[in-house]
Design a protein around this motif. Structure first.
Motif, PDB file in Angstrom:
ATOM      1  N   GLN A 136     -10.159   5.030  10.248  1.00  0.00           N
ATOM      2  CA  GLN A 136     -10.394   5.784  11.483  1.00  0.00           C
ATOM      3  C   GLN A 136      -9.181   6.624  11.888  1.00  0.00           C
ATOM      4  OE1 GLN A 136     -13.371   5.691  12.911  1.00  0.00           O
ATOM      5  NE2 GLN A 136     -14.288   3.694  12.491  1.00  0.00           N
ATOM      6  N   SER A 137      -8.208   6.771  11.004  1.00  0.00           N
ATOM      7  CA  SER A 137      -7.053   7.617  11.298  1.00  0.00           C
ATOM      8  C   SER A 137      -7.486   9.083  11.315  1.00  0.00           C
ATOM      9  CB  SER A 137      -5.990   7.419  10.217  1.00  0.00           C
ATOM     10  OG  SER A 137      -5.039   8.462  10.259  1.00  0.00           O
ATOM     11  N   ALA A 138      -6.965   9.845  12.280  1.00  0.00           N
ATOM     12  CA  ALA A 138      -7.296  11.274  12.336  1.00  0.00           C
ATOM     13  C   ALA A 138      -6.638  12.032  11.189  1.00  0.00           C
ATOM     14  CB  ALA A 138      -6.844  11.860  13.671  1.00  0.00           C
ATOM     15  N   PHE A 139      -5.708  11.359  10.477  1.00  0.00           N
ATOM     16  CA  PHE A 139      -4.965  12.041   9.416  1.00  0.00           C
ATOM     17  C   PHE A 139      -5.320  11.526   8.018  1.00  0.00           C
ATOM     18  CE2 PHE A 139      -2.172  11.845  13.281  1.00  0.00           C
ATOM     19  CZ  PHE A 139      -2.512  13.121  13.726  1.00  0.00           C
ATOM     20  N   GLY A 140      -6.496  10.922   7.902  1.00  0.00           N
ATOM     21  CA  GLY A 140      -6.969  10.437   6.602  1.00  0.00           C
ATOM     22  C   GLY A 140      -6.593   8.978   6.377  1.00  0.00           C
ATOM     23  N   PRO A 141      -7.395   8.285   5.546  1.00  0.00           N
ATOM     24  CA  PRO A 141      -7.206   6.841   5.380  1.00  0.00           C
ATOM     25  C   PRO A 141      -5.979   6.480   4.539  1.00  0.00           C
ATOM     26  CG  PRO A 141      -8.895   7.625   3.873  1.00  0.00           C
ATOM     27  CD  PRO A 141      -8.518   8.800   4.754  1.00  0.00           C
ATOM     28  N   THR A 142      -5.542   5.228   4.665  1.00  0.00           N
ATOM     29  CA  THR A 142      -4.597   4.613   3.731  1.00  0.00           C
ATOM     30  C   THR A 142      -5.436   3.877   2.702  1.00  0.00           C
ATOM     31  OG1 THR A 142      -2.898   4.362   5.424  1.00  0.00           O
ATOM     32  CG2 THR A 142      -2.759   2.863   3.547  1.00  0.00           C
ATOM     33  N   LEU A 143      -4.943   3.794   1.462  1.00  0.00           N
ATOM     34  CA  LEU A 143      -5.697   3.098   0.422  1.00  0.00           C
ATOM     35  C   LEU A 143      -5.010   1.792   0.040  1.00  0.00           C
ATOM     36  CD1 LEU A 143      -6.463   6.231  -1.768  1.00  0.00           C
ATOM     37  CD2 LEU A 143      -7.790   5.305   0.125  1.00  0.00           C
ATOM     38  N   ASN A 144      -5.807   0.856  -0.438  1.00  0.00           N
ATOM     39  CA  ASN A 144      -5.273  -0.457  -0.790  1.00  0.00           C
ATOM     40  C   ASN A 144      -4.447  -0.387  -2.081  1.00  0.00           C
ATOM     41  OD1 ASN A 144      -5.035  -3.215  -1.752  1.00  0.00           O
ATOM     42  ND2 ASN A 144      -6.599  -3.727  -0.239  1.00  0.00           N
ATOM     43  N   PRO A 145      -3.177  -0.811  -2.025  1.00  0.00           N
ATOM     44  CA  PRO A 145      -2.318  -0.728  -3.223  1.00  0.00           C
ATOM     45  C   PRO A 145      -2.867  -1.522  -4.405  1.00  0.00           C
ATOM     46  CG  PRO A 145      -1.018  -1.284  -1.281  1.00  0.00           C
ATOM     47  CD  PRO A 145      -2.455  -1.349  -0.859  1.00  0.00           C
ATOM     48  N   TYR A 146      -3.748  -2.487  -4.165  1.00  0.00           N
ATOM     49  CA  TYR A 146      -4.310  -3.283  -5.258  1.00  0.00           C
ATOM     50  C   TYR A 146      -5.517  -2.618  -5.912  1.00  0.00           C
ATOM     51  CZ  TYR A 146      -1.166  -7.089  -4.405  1.00  0.00           C
ATOM     52  OH  TYR A 146      -0.036  -7.821  -4.298  1.00  0.00           O
ATOM     53  N   GLY A 158      -1.239   0.998   7.185  1.00  0.00           N
ATOM     54  CA  GLY A 158      -0.064   1.646   6.596  1.00  0.00           C
ATOM     55  C   GLY A 158       1.120   0.698   6.529  1.00  0.00           C
ATOM     56  N   SER A 159       1.289  -0.114   7.571  1.00  0.00           N
ATOM     57  CA  SER A 159       2.418  -1.054   7.606  1.00  0.00           C
ATOM     58  C   SER A 159       2.292  -2.091   6.500  1.00  0.00           C
ATOM     59  CB  SER A 159       2.505  -1.746   8.975  1.00  0.00           C
ATOM     60  OG  SER A 159       2.846  -0.809   9.973  1.00  0.00           O
ATOM     61  N   ALA A 160       1.073  -2.595   6.272  1.00  0.00           N
ATOM     62  CA  ALA A 160       0.866  -3.607   5.230  1.00  0.00           C
ATOM     63  C   ALA A 160       0.960  -2.977   3.841  1.00  0.00           C
ATOM     64  CB  ALA A 160      -0.490  -4.285   5.411  1.00  0.00           C
ATOM     65  N   ALA A 161       0.335  -1.817   3.662  1.00  0.00           N
ATOM     66  CA  ALA A 161       0.315  -1.172   2.340  1.00  0.00           C
ATOM     67  C   ALA A 161       1.717  -0.744   1.915  1.00  0.00           C
ATOM     68  CB  ALA A 161      -0.630   0.023   2.350  1.00  0.00           C
ATOM     69  N   SER A 162       2.542  -0.288   2.866  1.00  0.00           N
ATOM     70  CA  SER A 162       3.891   0.169   2.512  1.00  0.00           C
ATOM     71  C   SER A 162       4.738  -0.992   2.003  1.00  0.00           C
ATOM     72  CB  SER A 162       4.570   0.846   3.711  1.00  0.00           C
ATOM     73  OG  SER A 162       4.744  -0.073   4.771  1.00  0.00           O
ATOM     74  N   VAL A 163       4.586  -2.167   2.609  1.00  0.00           N
ATOM     75  CA  VAL A 163       5.344  -3.344   2.180  1.00  0.00           C
ATOM     76  C   VAL A 163       4.801  -3.866   0.843  1.00  0.00           C
ATOM     77  CG1 VAL A 163       5.882  -5.753   2.761  1.00  0.00           C
ATOM     78  CG2 VAL A 163       6.110  -3.971   4.499  1.00  0.00           C
ATOM     79  N   ALA A 164       3.466  -3.881   0.715  1.00  0.00           N
ATOM     80  CA  ALA A 164       2.843  -4.376  -0.516  1.00  0.00           C
ATOM     81  C   ALA A 164       3.228  -3.524  -1.717  1.00  0.00           C
ATOM     82  CB  ALA A 164       1.319  -4.405  -0.366  1.00  0.00           C
ATOM     83  N   SER A 165       3.469  -2.221  -1.486  1.00  0.00           N
ATOM     84  CA  SER A 165       3.780  -1.338  -2.614  1.00  0.00           C
ATOM     85  C   SER A 165       5.280  -1.049  -2.725  1.00  0.00           C
ATOM     86  CB  SER A 165       2.975  -0.042  -2.496  1.00  0.00           C
ATOM     87  OG  SER A 165       3.232   0.552  -1.257  1.00  0.00           O
ATOM     88  N   PHE A 166       6.104  -1.858  -2.060  1.00  0.00           N
ATOM     89  CA  PHE A 166       7.571  -1.801  -2.174  1.00  0.00           C
ATOM     90  C   PHE A 166       8.172  -0.489  -1.672  1.00  0.00           C
ATOM     91  CE2 PHE A 166       5.820  -4.655  -5.351  1.00  0.00           C
ATOM     92  CZ  PHE A 166       6.529  -5.821  -5.106  1.00  0.00           C
ATOM     93  N   GLU A 167       7.475   0.193  -0.769  1.00  0.00           N
ATOM     94  CA  GLU A 167       8.048   1.404  -0.169  1.00  0.00           C
ATOM     95  C   GLU A 167       9.041   1.031   0.925  1.00  0.00           C
ATOM     96  OE1 GLU A 167       4.427   4.614  -0.465  1.00  0.00           O
ATOM     97  OE2 GLU A 167       4.345   3.149   1.142  1.00  0.00           O
TER      98      GLU A 167
END
Lengths: 486, 102
Positions: A136-146, A158-167
């Motif tokens: 529901q982001s107005a700027f497009g979705p985040t995708l699951n790193p898995y 975004g907060s979970a995906a960034s940590v999961a993908s070591f960003e």
């Protein structure tokens, strides 16, 4: 990928302090990683590279001069875009706040900076934290790193995906009805929602004040405890902030669950629970039993009504909180020379808000309106009391309650977008903790076809220490085969 | 969409959806009115499950912690009006330009 990016926060702090690596090197590696991974997952809305590198060099020079540095010295933190950062765009993933630049830092940001953490950017989310998939982001979705065809969960996707993908090494999200635990579960990381009042909400852009808490996400239980120790504590600028005195969750990283009494509420393994999830969660519970915990199934009748009660309250509070967005003093504004104020506001809000936000504002307005107030809003608040009472009874006999975090595995993009109620149903196991204001954690416990599964533990108010101890023990005793695809 | 429109009409009407949009100060199109009617009907129908619980005499929980008035000294804090004005979309001189009231 350089090994430094995989290290826990405490190791990074240790290495930079003894000058084994410089903060600048490590932060540069983070941005290299972001440049590789983020075009695929879209975890960030704004990057603060220049600022981060400047901070890094500054911390490095203090270390070289032998000066004291903070408990998070150099650690890269990603911050959900509904937490105010001075001078850095804070959008709530909404067109309404696309150009909003706060003139102050949220208390949690002040505290992170005071401990020399380095903020690398602002993360994507469901608009105004309303959603469970970050679609529901107005700027497009985040995708699951898995699995890039699946959602990362939400609203702090975004907060979970960034940590999961070591960003980033750790991140901050906010949890109103599961918004940190859900994406933590879907992205195979740890997310802790603290007791209501433990972390200051000053500078968190409000969605549902009586339910939400800023919450840390990390790849390990220790990292989550470390961030909690930095951000928690009394703040006079949040009138709901509780003064508990100094606490240290890091001191509860203890591998011992002997004598811990686990309750397993039947209602949280409802008919919508996928078999793989149920199996994974029971596997974790059995592991804890093997390590000395005891366990008993319980029934908490009132939990059946938690989801409806939660959504009525959250929508009602949202309709009131979001009334401030009229496009006048800040935010999105259209030309309005040709119309009166009512028409002008209505047009700004039509264009500035996305469909889910509008739906919730209108439903909240309905629940609070004359004639329906008693039937919906007041009744929901009474049910909330019944849920709290039942929980405090059950916590007389149990230390923690264990359940799935999410009833289902991460699903494909678009799968639940057409039916709002179906999306709401995914929050069935997480909303209870917010209604009762109690702490809850989600930690990875299993996987199915390469997708992570999370177990949730809930504890009585201010018993984060128990959550940390049990999660830490579980983490040390589970062999998980989880590898992100990016 | 699995909404039973006959039942839906009993929960909320098109008239009410229009009124809610007006109260919420959100302009919606005719097509959106229909969509919101269906979706809101389904959601409100679900909310109605709370009707089956006896809540007679139960105190509502507006807040989970005991709320007391928290006061502080009425002392000015550091903020600059200029930085606040920088994010105002439409201004006239140093004033925020508002739409016509009457």
């Amino acid at each position: 990928m350089p090994r430094i990016l995989e290290l826990p926060a405490s190791e990074i702090v240790r290495k930079v302090k003894v000058q084994e690596i410089s903060v600048e090197e490590y932060i540069s590696e983070c941005f290299e990683r972001i440049r590789t991974a983020d075009p695929k997952i879209h975890a960030f809305l704004t990057l603060t590279e220049d600022y981060a590198l400047m901070r890094a060099r500054e911390i490095d020079s203090r270390i070289r001069r032998g000066e004291k540095v903070g408990s998070l010295a150099g650690v890269a933190v990603a911050v959900k875009d509904n937490i105010c950062t001075m001078g850095v765009r804070t959008t709530c993933a909404s067109k309404m706040l696309e150009s909003f630049i706060p003139i102050y830092d949220a208390t949690v940001i002040e505290r992170l900076k005071a401990q020399d953490a380095v903020i690398v950017g602002k993360t994507n989310m469901d608009e105004f934290a309303m959603g469970s998939s970050t679609e529901q982001s107005a700027f497009g979705p985040t995708l699951n790193p898995y699995d890039l065809e699946r959602v990362p969960g939400g609203s702090s996707g975004g907060s979970a995906a960034s940590v999961a993908s070591f960003e980033a090494t750790v991140s901050l999200g906010s949890d109103t009805g599961g918004s940190v635990r859900c994406p933590a579960s879907f992205c195979g990381v740890v997310g802790l929602k603290p007791t209501y009042g433990l972390v200051s909400r000053y500078g968190l852009i409000a969605f549902a004040n009586s339910l939400e808490q800023i919450s840390p996400i990390g790849r390990t239980v220790a990292d989550v405890a470390t961030v909690m120790d930095c951000i928690s504590g009394h703040d006079s600028r949040d009138s709901t902030s509780v003064n508990t005195g100094p606490t240290s969750l890091r001191s509860h990283l203890i591998e011992d669950v002997s004598g811990i009494r686990l309750g397993v509420p039947k209602e949280l393994f409802g008919e919508g629970t996928e078999e793989a999830v149920s199996k994974g969660v029971w596997n974790a519970i059995n592991r804890l039993i093997g390590l000395g915990a005891t366990c008993e199934e319980v029934s908490l009748h009132s939990l059946k009504y938690a989801l409806a009660s939660y959504y009525i309250i959250a929508m009602s509070e949202a309709s009131s909180n979001l009334a401030r967005y009229d496009g006048l003093r800040y935010g999105f504004r259209l030309e309005d020379d040709d119309c009166d104020w009512s028409e002008a506001y209505s047009r700004n809000r039509r264009e500035g808000f996305g469909p889910e936000v509008k739906r919730r504002i209108m439903l909240g307005t309905y629940a609070l309106s004359a004639g329906y107030y008693n039937q919906y809003y007041l009744r929901a608040q009474r049910v909330r009391t019944l849920i709290r009472q039942e929980l405090s009874r059950v916590f007389k006999n149990f230390d923690l309650l264990a359940s799935p975090t999410m009833p289902i595995l991460p699903y494909r993009l678009g799968e639940k977008l057409r039916d709002p109620l179906e999306m709401y149903m995914c929050d069935v196991d997480t909303v209870t903790a917010n209604l009762a204001g109690i702490p809850a954690v989600s930690i990875p416990c299993s996987s199915h076809q390469g997708l992570p599964i999370g177990v949730q533990f809930m504890a009585p108010p201010f018993r984060e220490d128990l959550l940390i101890r049990v999660s830490y023990t579980l983490e040390k005793n589970l062999e998980l085969d989880l590898k992100p695809a990016v | 969409m699995k909404v039973n429109t006959h039942m839906a009409k009993e929960v909320i009407t098109l008239e009410e959806v229009r009124r809610l949009a007006w109260l919420s100060k959100i302009k919606i199109s005719k097509r959106e009115e229909r969509r919101y009617l269906n979706e809101m009907s389904e959601i409100l129908e679900y909310f109605r499950m709370l009707d089956e619980i006896d809540t007679e005499g139960v105190e509502p929980t507006y807040h989970v912690i005991e709320l007391v008035n928290v006061t502080r000294e009425d002392a000015p804090q550091q903020t600059s009006p200029d930085s606040l004005l920088e994010i105002v979309p439409v201004m006239k001189g140093r004033y925020v330009k508002a739409p016509r009231i009457v």
